[in-house]
Write a protein that holds these residues in place. Structure first.
Motif: not given
Length: 229
Positions: A85-92, A141-145, A148-155, A190-193
């Protein structure tokens, strides 16, 4: 069967051509291209096991310390096929990270390049990319609005910047450790459980002689996670 295996191996070797060509260029960054390819292989397994990838809604990805965006496009393009279903992309990234050629902040540049990649058919975005400027290693500072929580966090490849954020305390091992813990706490928030965190970092001594804090910090965090599980 032997011919089939030979054909599959040949196709895989051709994929690596780009990586090795980049290694041979003095200005290239073959390490990150190799990492993008390895992420592709990892996410093929995650998709097969239904790990962190939503089958019926866009999968939310947060790219932490995204930099100017070229690597963000590279690794998301490698794994885009696995998100039905595609990507909802957030970056910081840090607000003072500025692209010299455009004057944009890193986060804004990354969002723009991701949108351009989607328009060129390199990856599927479910929405316009969202950029957030935040100090990762200190403050609140929060990393996402909000909400909102992420299914995948890449660092990846930015933990050493903790010293840049510490000012006069940049050589204090305790301050370095506290800064890294602050970063992990923000990403955890920011990461979903049921989410997945992908992190690749240097663990050897840094070039300026300050011992790496990534390994002991993340090792302790993993021990705490296992204790809570």
């Amino acid at each position: 069967m032997q011919v089939s295996h030979r054909g599959e191996l040949s196709a895989q070797i051709r994929d690596y051509d780009t990586c090795f060509a980049e290694f041979l260029e003095p200005s290239g960054n073959g390490q990150k291209i190799m990492q993008a390819i390895l992420l592709r292989e990892a996410f093929s397994l995650f998709a097969a096991q239904s790990v962190a990838i939503k089958p019926d809604a866009p999968t939310v990805i947060l790219d932490v310390s995204c930099g100017p965006g070229d690597y963000s496009v590279a690794w998301t393009s490698q794994i885009a096929r696995f998100f039905p279903k595609g990507i909802a992309f957030y970056c910081t990234d840090y607000p003072e990270g500025i692209c010299r050629d455009t004057g944009e902040t890193y986060a804004i540049a990354t969002a723009r390049k991701m949108q351009a990649a989607a328009e060129n058919g390199k990856l599927g975005l479910a929405q316009v990319p969202v950029a957030t400027e935040a100090d990762l290693f200190s403050g609140r500072d929060a990393l996402m609005p909000p909400g909102k929580r992420a299914d995948i966090v890449h660092w990846s490849h930015s933990g050493y910047h903790v010293r840049d954020a510490l000012g006069d305390a940049r050589n204090d091992p305790r301050a370095i450790e506290a800064g890294l813990h602050a970063a992990v706490d923000k990403m955890w928030a920011a990461l979903d459980e049921k989410g997945l965190m992908v992190s690749v970092h240097e663990t050897r001594d840094s070039s300026d002689g300050i011992r790496s804090q990534i390994r002991p910090c993340l090792s302790e965090i993993l021990r705490q996670v296992r204790r809570c599980a």
